[in-house]
Design an enzyme around this catalytic site. Structure first.
Site, PDB file in Angstrom:
ATOM      1  CG  HIS A 291       1.842   4.943   0.764  1.00  0.00           C
ATOM      2  ND1 HIS A 291       2.499   4.351   1.809  1.00  0.00           N
ATOM      3  CD2 HIS A 291       1.117   5.940   1.301  1.00  0.00           C
ATOM      4  CE1 HIS A 291       2.172   4.953   2.932  1.00  0.00           C
ATOM      5  NE2 HIS A 291       1.336   5.934   2.663  1.00  0.00           N
TER       6      HIS A 291
HETATM    7  C1  UD1 Z   1      -3.807   7.789   1.974  1.00  0.00           C
HETATM    8  C2  UD1 Z   1      -3.502   8.892   2.971  1.00  0.00           C
HETATM    9  C3  UD1 Z   1      -2.084   8.733   3.502  1.00  0.00           C
HETATM   10  C4  UD1 Z   1      -1.862   7.341   4.045  1.00  0.00           C
HETATM   11  C5  UD1 Z   1      -2.255   6.297   2.995  1.00  0.00           C
HETATM   12  C6  UD1 Z   1      -2.164   4.930   3.603  1.00  0.00           C
HETATM   13  C7  UD1 Z   1      -4.497  11.122   2.604  1.00  0.00           C
HETATM   14  C8  UD1 Z   1      -4.253  12.467   2.065  1.00  0.00           C
HETATM   15  N1  UD1 Z   1      -3.557  10.195   2.314  1.00  0.00           N
HETATM   16  O1  UD1 Z   1      -2.930   7.943   0.863  1.00  0.00           O
HETATM   17  O2  UD1 Z   1      -1.874   9.666   4.540  1.00  0.00           O
HETATM   18  O3  UD1 Z   1      -0.508   7.199   4.381  1.00  0.00           O
HETATM   19  O4  UD1 Z   1      -3.606   6.532   2.582  1.00  0.00           O
HETATM   20  O5  UD1 Z   1      -2.204   3.918   2.668  1.00  0.00           O
HETATM   21  O6  UD1 Z   1      -5.493  10.891   3.244  1.00  0.00           O
HETATM   22  N2  UD1 Z   1      -6.658   3.588  -4.556  1.00  0.00           N
HETATM   23  C9  UD1 Z   1      -7.146   2.406  -5.013  1.00  0.00           C
HETATM   24  N3  UD1 Z   1      -7.824   1.618  -4.128  1.00  0.00           N
HETATM   25  C10 UD1 Z   1      -8.058   1.956  -2.840  1.00  0.00           C
HETATM   26  C11 UD1 Z   1      -7.556   3.188  -2.397  1.00  0.00           C
HETATM   27  C12 UD1 Z   1      -6.853   3.991  -3.266  1.00  0.00           C
HETATM   28  O7  UD1 Z   1      -6.967   2.039  -6.169  1.00  0.00           O
HETATM   29  O8  UD1 Z   1      -8.678   1.188  -2.094  1.00  0.00           O
HETATM   30  C13 UD1 Z   1      -5.880   4.435  -5.498  1.00  0.00           C
HETATM   31  C14 UD1 Z   1      -6.749   5.458  -6.222  1.00  0.00           C
HETATM   32  O9  UD1 Z   1      -6.230   5.601  -7.508  1.00  0.00           O
HETATM   33  C15 UD1 Z   1      -6.490   6.724  -5.427  1.00  0.00           C
HETATM   34  C16 UD1 Z   1      -5.051   6.554  -4.994  1.00  0.00           C
HETATM   35  O10 UD1 Z   1      -4.893   5.162  -4.775  1.00  0.00           O
HETATM   36  O11 UD1 Z   1      -6.688   7.879  -6.190  1.00  0.00           O
HETATM   37  C17 UD1 Z   1      -4.707   7.319  -3.741  1.00  0.00           C
HETATM   38  O12 UD1 Z   1      -5.630   7.035  -2.677  1.00  0.00           O
HETATM   39  P1  UD1 Z   1      -5.862   8.107  -1.498  1.00  0.00           P
HETATM   40  O13 UD1 Z   1      -6.705   7.526  -0.435  1.00  0.00           O
HETATM   41  O14 UD1 Z   1      -6.316   9.411  -2.071  1.00  0.00           O
HETATM   42  O15 UD1 Z   1      -4.411   8.365  -0.986  1.00  0.00           O
HETATM   43  P2  UD1 Z   1      -3.287   7.345  -0.540  1.00  0.00           P
HETATM   44  O16 UD1 Z   1      -2.096   7.543  -1.393  1.00  0.00           O
HETATM   45  O17 UD1 Z   1      -3.862   5.975  -0.436  1.00  0.00           O
HETATM   46  N1  UDP Z   2       0.139  -2.843   6.052  1.00  0.00           N
HETATM   47  C1  UDP Z   2      -0.410  -4.069   5.716  1.00  0.00           C
HETATM   48  N2  UDP Z   2      -0.164  -4.597   4.483  1.00  0.00           N
HETATM   49  C2  UDP Z   2       0.649  -3.992   3.580  1.00  0.00           C
HETATM   50  C3  UDP Z   2       1.223  -2.745   3.939  1.00  0.00           C
HETATM   51  C4  UDP Z   2       0.934  -2.195   5.167  1.00  0.00           C
HETATM   52  O1  UDP Z   2      -1.107  -4.679   6.533  1.00  0.00           O
HETATM   53  O2  UDP Z   2       0.823  -4.538   2.485  1.00  0.00           O
HETATM   54  C5  UDP Z   2      -0.228  -2.252   7.345  1.00  0.00           C
HETATM   55  C6  UDP Z   2       0.882  -2.093   8.348  1.00  0.00           C
HETATM   56  O3  UDP Z   2       0.408  -2.511   9.602  1.00  0.00           O
HETATM   57  C7  UDP Z   2       1.139  -0.611   8.355  1.00  0.00           C
HETATM   58  C8  UDP Z   2      -0.203  -0.027   8.029  1.00  0.00           C
HETATM   59  O4  UDP Z   2      -0.741  -0.949   7.100  1.00  0.00           O
HETATM   60  O5  UDP Z   2       1.551  -0.104   9.599  1.00  0.00           O
HETATM   61  C9  UDP Z   2      -0.070   1.378   7.540  1.00  0.00           C
HETATM   62  O6  UDP Z   2      -0.273   1.494   6.217  1.00  0.00           O
HETATM   63  P1  UDP Z   2       0.300   2.586   5.240  1.00  0.00           P
HETATM   64  O7  UDP Z   2       1.764   2.434   5.098  1.00  0.00           O
HETATM   65  O8  UDP Z   2      -0.545   2.434   4.040  1.00  0.00           O
HETATM   66  O9  UDP Z   2      -0.074   4.006   5.907  1.00  0.00           O
HETATM   67  P2  UDP Z   2       0.737   5.073   6.764  1.00  0.00           P
HETATM   68  O10 UDP Z   2       1.027   4.460   8.073  1.00  0.00           O
HETATM   69  O11 UDP Z   2       1.944   5.470   5.998  1.00  0.00           O
HETATM   70  O12 UDP Z   2      -0.213   6.223   6.864  1.00  0.00           O
END
Ligand code: UD1
Ligand code: UDP
Length: 375
Positions: free
Chosen positions: A208
């Site tokens: 991601h």
């Molecule tokens: C965010 C965090 C990242 C973390 C990740 C974990 C920041 C800058 N980034 O990244 O550090 O590793 O979460 O998963 O805080 N979206 C949905 N549904 C949701 C959430 C997001 O559709 O429930 C989509 C939206 O299009 C959104 C995009 O995902 O614009 C990105 O979501 P966002 O929370 O901004 O960043 P992540 O890539 O999820």
């Molecule tokens: N995780 C989960 N389901 C998934 C992918 C991730 O439960 O399909 C959990 C897992 O425990 C992982 C945590 O979500 O450590 C962290 O998520 P993510 O990779 O989104 O965030 P990051 O740690 O990179 O910020």
């Protein structure tokens, strides 16, 4: 004396498994009332509600409902909403976790109101300032009052940035507490059977990071490389919403659809996901948390990134940073080597207990100071 109200801030998927053990530990204390605050940064059922259920958390006491947006929009929305909450009913302490936008936003809002903030999972640095998480971590740590680190590199990074040693306390990795709390349920799941896969006979993929998925010129070769790996090792790929929307936007669905040994699915809940990882042969990822969970479990982890803010997962654990052109060779080497690494110190499932004791000490010290001032 009235119990101290302590806000626990949850926002995005990786926050829930850090907040849950802290919430459960503080809930048992008579001196403290934990208040669960959800900023709403993640909001899909499988990115939020599923984790509350799996980790036995209640519905949030306060939900800010901020949703998605650009970095500035999202950060600002959280700050405005959280400031209102703090003005209406100021908490005694605020606990923020990890390094997402909401972590930094709540810290800024609380500190401008002179509220004490503790940062759980402090001091982690990739030294890559193109990553939003790096900026969030640096800002949060610079202004928080109490920095709870998971590993010695966290302490060293903070000291090098001029943080006074008195603010740093190494309490260990709280993610492991969640794993241990949920272990019986995790071990009872057979997620892999849904995909008709044998134990150790598949790899789990999670991707991601913007650096991997936001540009078609990077994402396309990455998907082709996964398809090549899948020709000799089946892959299960629970897809993050960012990645799903980029694949659609760039018209790359065909690469995955043409490879039947890549099993795509929605993001999994915590218990199902950990059950899948526990029985995997290896994991291919760019996640932060997954690097730690695989180290704890001794499952080989190939991280498709140039840097990691979790270096102990490489020096002590089962993690290896790889470039895309190394993927096939690295998969073959991991298959041959099998489980490896050791569990870093204080990754023992007792971090929430240390957190609770630390917070209590700080609350008592503040009360003693106030009594001394009052004469
Ligand atoms: C965010 C965090 C990242 C973390 C990740 C974990 C920041 C800058 N980034 O990244 O550090 O590793 O979460 O998963 O805080 N979206 C949905 N549904 C949701 C959430 C997001 O559709 O429930 C989509 C939206 O299009 C959104 C995009 O995902 O614009 C990105 O979501 P966002 O929370 O901004 O960043 P992540 O890539 O999820
Ligand atoms: N995780 C989960 N389901 C998934 C992918 C991730 O439960 O399909 C959990 C897992 O425990 C992982 C945590 O979500 O450590 C962290 O998520 P993510 O990779 O989104 O965030 P990051 O740690 O990179 O910020």
């Amino acid at each position: 004396m009235r119990p101290a109200e302590v806000h626990l801030i949850a926002a995005a998927r990786p926050n829930f498994m850090k907040v849950a053990p802290a919430y459960h530990a503080l809930r048992r204390q008579s001196w403290c009332r934990p208040v669960l605050v959800h900023t709403g940064q993640h909001y899909d059922e499988q990115m939020s509600a599923a984790f509350l259920r799996d980790l036995e958390l209640p519905q949030p006491d306060i939900h800010l409902g901020v949703g998605s947006g650009s970095h500035a929009e999202q950060t600002a929305k959280v700050m405005v909403a959280y400031e209102k909450v703090c003005l209406e009913r100021p908490p005694t302490w605020v606990i923020v976790v990890g390094d997402v936008n909401s972590t930094m936003a709540c810290t800024l809002a609380a500190k401008k109101l002179c509220l004490p903030v503790a940062h759980l999972e402090a001091g982690l640095r990739s030294r890559d300032r193109t990553m939003p998480e790096e900026i969030n971590g640096i800002v949060t740590d610079a202004i928080s009052d109490l920095l709870w680190t998971p590993s010695p590199d966290g302490d060293a990074n903070l000291l090098a940035e001029g943080v006074p040693a008195a603010r740093i306390e190494r309490i260990g990795n709280i993610m492991i507490d969640s794993y241990k709390l949920m272990r019986p349920r995790i071990e009872a799941t057979r997620t892999r059977e849904r995909f008709a896969l044998a134990a150790r006979g598949y790899a789990v993929v999670t991707l991601h990071r913007p650096a991997n998925v936001d540009q078609p010129g990077t994402l396309k070769p990455l998907l082709h490389a996964l398809a090549t790996v899948a020709s000799c090792l089946p892959l299960v790929f629970p897809m993050h919403p960012r990645t799903r929307s980029r694949i659609k936007e760039f018209g790359l669905e065909g690469i995955l659809a043409a490879t039947p040994t890549i099993h795509l699915c929605e993001p999994l809940g915590y218990v199902d996901f950990m059950g899948l990882v526990r029985e995997a042969g290896m994991v291919l990822t760019d996640s932060g948390g997954v690097q730690e969970e695989t180290t704890y479990l001794g499952i080989p982890c190939l991280t498709l990134r140039d840097t990691t803010e979790r270096p102990v997962t490489v020096s002590e654990g089962s993690n290896r940073l790889i470039k895309l052109h190394e993927l096939r060779e690295a998969v073959a080497a991991a298959q041959a080597a099998g489980p490896r690494g050791r569990k870093p110190d204080l990754w023992d499932g007792r971090t929430a207990e240390r957190l609770s004791a630390s917070l209590r000490r700080h609350l008592e010290a503040a009360r003693a100071d106030r009594r001394a001032v009052a004469g």
